[in-house]
Design an enzyme around this catalytic site. Structure first.
Site, PDB file in Angstrom:
ATOM      1  N   GLU A 110       0.815  -1.211   0.000  1.00  0.00           N
ATOM      2  CA  GLU A 110       0.000   0.000   0.000  1.00  0.00           C
ATOM      3  C   GLU A 110       0.852   1.265   0.000  1.00  0.00           C
ATOM      4  O   GLU A 110       0.507   2.260  -0.654  1.00  0.00           O
ATOM      5  CB  GLU A 110      -0.941   0.004   1.217  1.00  0.00           C
ATOM      6  CG  GLU A 110      -2.137  -0.917   1.095  1.00  0.00           C
ATOM      7  CD  GLU A 110      -1.774  -2.373   1.405  1.00  0.00           C
ATOM      8  OE1 GLU A 110      -0.613  -2.618   1.788  1.00  0.00           O
ATOM      9  OE2 GLU A 110      -2.653  -3.238   1.257  1.00  0.00           O
ATOM     10  N   HIS A 135      -9.194  -5.699   8.335  1.00  0.00           N
ATOM     11  CA  HIS A 135      -9.987  -5.275   7.188  1.00  0.00           C
ATOM     12  C   HIS A 135     -11.341  -4.681   7.544  1.00  0.00           C
ATOM     13  O   HIS A 135     -12.074  -4.255   6.661  1.00  0.00           O
ATOM     14  CB  HIS A 135     -10.178  -6.452   6.225  1.00  0.00           C
ATOM     15  CG  HIS A 135      -8.923  -6.802   5.486  1.00  0.00           C
ATOM     16  ND1 HIS A 135      -8.551  -8.086   5.211  1.00  0.00           N
ATOM     17  CD2 HIS A 135      -7.941  -6.025   4.986  1.00  0.00           C
ATOM     18  CE1 HIS A 135      -7.403  -8.104   4.558  1.00  0.00           C
ATOM     19  NE2 HIS A 135      -7.019  -6.849   4.411  1.00  0.00           N
TER      20      HIS A 135
END
Length: 330
Positions: free
Chosen positions: A118, A168
């Site tokens: 990321e 998540h």
């Protein structure tokens, strides 16, 4: 020099495209568009109208439009696009299928996979948006408005997914709201979406449900929970005004203030932990602006101050019953 001229031309075309793009924002904005486009197809302009679609379909449509309408600049054999889509699993459609069909239509040089990193994705995006790598949020400020990352959009899910656990299913929006220069937006799962090219104005909330007894504020998936709670409250004679904040930075203080001055009570609900959550900012602002009109302290129904628990998710979440209890208490 060729690159500089191409970038300037791309920026000029992008600005012209933005000026022509229709705005859509529900409530007053949508009503204004509908009035201007009467007989021509409704919200969104261009005769396209709108239809109810879920979030991933709307995102897919938006990405198609962004890539399709991207103003390309050319200087001899050098081409510059301002719209690219890249990230983890983007090439085949992504785990949420938001990018399905993009690579086939626009080519793998504009729609492509990246390594599973990321930080690398964000860094590359900042560099591509600015053509000079630096901190995205502060880039325009520190350059005296000479450069910016205005074309950078990072699309990422947030909130409970039912099985995401402590990684998540997080709701970290308050982190990003605390960075001046960033704008934070994510909307409800299914809404009326214009089918043509349009823009959503930032900082404009939408009154989902009119009411007179209490104001309910939320964003994202929590709107569905608040809507169910307001419907159950109505059965007990409590009239709830429900507002979708839609964007957090900037957020529509005027719409919320007007509602609270009418109802005298405010409840804010979000999935993020209650301590330091964005609901605290809303509560503080409204307490300052509506102090003499508030009939009770601002209530917050939020997540717990713990990592998001996989097995005990129902205990962590601000559920309909938790919201309904808080409504009755107020």
């Amino acid at each position: 020099m060729a690159i500089t001229r191409a970038l300037r031309e791309a920026a000029r075309k992008a600005a012209a495209l933005t000026e022509r793009r229709h705005f859509s924002g529900g409530s007053a904005a949508a009503a204004g568009l509908a009035e201007r486009n009467e007989g021509a197809g409704g919200v969104g302009g261009g005769g396209g109208g709108g239809k109810a679609v879920n979030l991933f379909t709307a995102v897919n449509q938006a990405l198609h439009i962004a890539l399709e309408t991207d103003p390309r600049s050319a200087d001899d054999d050098f081409h510059v696009y301002s719209a690219y889509v890249f990230g983890e699993d983007i090439g085949f459609g992504g785990v949420f299928r938001c990018t399905t069909g993009l690579a086939d239509r626009f080519g793998k040089n504009r729609v492509f996979n990246t390594p599973l990193c990321e930080q690398g994705i964000a860094g590359f995006a900042i560099g591509l948006a600015a053509m000079i790598v630096n901190e995205a949020a502060k880039f325009r400020y520190r350059s005296g408005n000479e450069f910016n990352c205005g074309g950078l959009t990072i699309r990422t899910p947030y909130g409970a997914v039912g099985h995401g656990g402590h990684y998540h299913s997080q709701s970290p929006e308050a982190f990003f709201c605390h960075v001046p220069g960033l704008k934070w937006l994510y909307r409800l799962a299914v809404e009326e979406v214009p089918e043509d090219d349009y823009m959503l104005p930032l900082s404009q909330a939408e009154v989902i449900r009119k009411g007179s007894d209490i104001t309910l504020i939320g964003w994202g998936a929590q709107l569905a929970v608040l809507k169910e709670a307001s419907e159950d409250a109505a059965k007990d004679g409590i009239s709830c005004e429900l507002i979708d904040l839609r964007t957090l930075i900037p957020w529509d203080k005027e719409t919320v203030e007007a509602s609270v001055k009418k109802t005298g009570k405010l409840l804010v609900s979000h999935e993020a932990p209650i301590t330091g959550g964005f609901g605290a900012e809303i509560a503080a602002s409204i307490a300052e602006r509506c102090f003499q009109r508030l009939e009770a302290p601002v209530a917050r129904v939020c997540g717990l101050d713990t990592p998001f628990p996989l097995v005990y998710e129902p205990f962590y979440m601000p559920t309909k019953n938790k919201v309904l209890d808080a409504i009755k208490q107020l």
